[in-house]
Design an enzyme around this catalytic site. Structure first.
Site, short mmCIF file in Angstrom:
data_model
loop_
_atom_site.label_atom_id
_atom_site.label_comp_id
_atom_site.label_asym_id
_atom_site.label_seq_id
_atom_site.Cartn_x
_atom_site.Cartn_y
_atom_site.Cartn_z
N ASP A 251 0.84 -1.19 0.00
CA ASP A 251 0.00 0.00 0.00
C ASP A 251 0.88 1.24 0.00
O ASP A 251 1.54 1.55 0.99
CB ASP A 251 -0.91 -0.01 1.23
N ASP B 222 -1.66 5.91 -6.24
CA ASP B 222 -2.05 5.06 -5.14
C ASP B 222 -2.26 3.62 -5.60
O ASP B 222 -3.07 3.37 -6.50
CB ASP B 222 -3.34 5.59 -4.50
#
Length: 486
Positions: A164, A366
């Site tokens: 992440d 992201d």
């Protein structure tokens, strides 16, 4: 310019599509259309096979790279980690809807974080060589995340971890587990690790983490919640992590005893954000904040890669400035100046994408968000231009967050206009067709895979990043695209 091809139109080879994509990076002219292989894409949604439970521990997690002294582990899509191969797993439509619901929550969580404060900063340094890990993609449980396999503890226990780029903590589920979700490997037991060392609540490491506190007045406790409702709670510790043949000691990790959420299959999360407590931040100057990843495309048996260190920076990439937002130091921002469809730049002001002085707006890269979002004005312009150049394709009703969909069940391949991202400083990234026209069921319904953020923020999600090598050079402040594909 973008007429639908008849069912028997010859299919453009995958290698040629990759060549188009790479040649379009930083090019001054762009092809105005690409071919989307409808039949092959739909076959992938039906024929894709996950790893069986017995294969979890047999998947190679390390492969030598072309650079001496550097090892690279595999990145795999979460689809392949479903230990419960059910009818739900094989139902692409249900997986898609679960994934979109989670994606909406993810984006809402990012927006909430931006409306709050920042996090602590600091640094830690470790003497390491360039090292890497392979990346796996994940849709099986409605998740868009990608997984990496690393070793935790001494002796090393292999675990799958969600990567992440928008998070700053590394954590794993730990015994005793008061509340744990199901994972593919045995839950990590600190008692079996000779290198596990708890962090006291008065230490400088504990001070650097948000939502920390004292457990029973001695150990440093932590708690992290995510936008989709998932969370982890436990104690902070220093532990040894192993990436292939590279051993990194004294990494601050969370040992989660109460965990809930959509991490099914993975043991925890590997935070790669820009803050001091992420793995990138803890490695400090020894790697120069440098890492590179290539996210494997959905529904394939291939694997991508995740590599750390200066040696991970590729020759021949197209580089754009990396921007920082003091309000959100975890996020990696890039400068975007505009969008294009069919080789034509759209009349959208660069101000729409600008990160302002107050820390609002801007464009975030992201890995945890699936679908790319733009402010409503920019999204509407992009969508309308795409619709105008696909008027010959049969439309379908909107699905989930997508308002522009097509019924392509009768086609082998179709011609679609290109979609290009114009970055500040000159480089242009023209996406492959499969990165913006995606199947949402097995019957031939495809949707234009962009959406409005409903805010000033833009997010470049993992669907649009798939198959393209993306590199972050934190020391010099650049993000690179290409030249490799996966």
């Amino acid at each position: 310019m973008s007429s639908a091809s008849p069912p028997m139109l010859p299919i453009l080879p995958a290698a040629m599509l990759q060549l188009i994509t790479l040649c379009s990076i930083a090019a001054t002219s762009h092809p105005d259309f690409q071919l989307l292989n409808v039949k092959q894409t739909l076959t992938g949604t039906k024929m894709f096979k996950p790893l069986k439970t017995s294969e979890f521990h047999q998947l190679p997690n390390v492969s030598k790279t072309d650079h001496p002294g550097r090892w690279q582990l595999k990145l795999v899509h979460r689809d392949r980690l479903s230990s419960n191969v059910s009818s739900t797993f094989h139902d692409h439509g249900r997986r898609f809807h679960q994934r979109m619901k989670r994606d909406v929550k993810r984006v809402a969580g990012l927006l909430r974080r931006l409306s709050g404060g920042g996090n602590h900063d600091g640094g830690a340094a470790y003497e390491v060589n360039d090292f890497g890990s392979g990346v796996v993609s994940g849709m099986a449980q409605g998740s868009g995340e990608y997984f990496v396999r690393i070793g935790v503890g001494s002796p090393s226990r292999s675990q799958y971890m969600v990567i992440d780029s928008g998070s700053d903590i590394v954590w794993v589920q730990c015994q005793p587990c008061n509340q744990c979700y199901r994972q593919s490997d045995p839950v990590f037991n600190p008692a079996d690790s000779a290198s596990f060392a708890g962090v006291s609540c008065g230490s400088s490491v504990c001070d650097r983490i948000e939502n920390s506190g004292c457990n029973a007045g001695r150990s440093c406790g932590y708690e992290v919640s995510y936008g989709d409702g998932s969370y982890t709670k436990g104690t902070l510790a220093l532990e040894t992590l192993t990436f292939g043949r590279t051993v990194i000691k004294n990494v601050a990790i969370g040992c989660g005893h109460v965990n809930r959420g959509m991490f099914i299959g993975a043991a925890g999360l590997l935070g790669l954000g820009g803050g001091s407590m992420s793995l990138v931040g803890q490695l400090g100057g020894q790697t120069g904040g440098a890492f590179s990843y290539c996210l494997v495309s959905r529904g394939t048996d291939a694997s991508g890669s995740l590599v750390f260190g200066r040696g991970a920076m590729p020759v021949g990439a197209s580089w754009v400035p990396l921007l920082r937002n003091p309000r959100a130091p975890s996020f990696y921002y890039v400068g975007l100046s505009g969008l294009g469809v069919g080789g034509i730049r759209l009349p959208i002001s660069e101000e729409v994408f600008r990160l302002n002085e107050l820390g609002y707006g801007g464009v975030v890269m992201d890995t945890g968000t699936a679908v790319t979002r733009f402010p409503t004005l920019a999204y509407n312009a992009l969508r309308d231009a795409f619709i105008s150049q696909t008027s010959n394709l049969p439309r379908a009703s909107g699905v989930s967050i997508f308002d522009t969909c097509y019924n392509l069940s009768g086609f082998v391949s179709v011609r679609v206009p290109t979609v290009s991202l114009y970055f500040s400083g000159g480089p242009t990234l023209t996406l492959p067709a499969r990165n913006f026209v995606i199947p949402i069921d097995e019957m031939g319904t495809f949707c234009f895979a962009f959406a409005s953020s409903g805010s000033e923020l833009s997010i470049i999600g993992n669907i649009q990043q798939e198959g393209i090598q993306i590199s972050f050079d934190g020391a010099n402040g650049f993000v690179g695209f290409g030249p490799n594909v996966c």
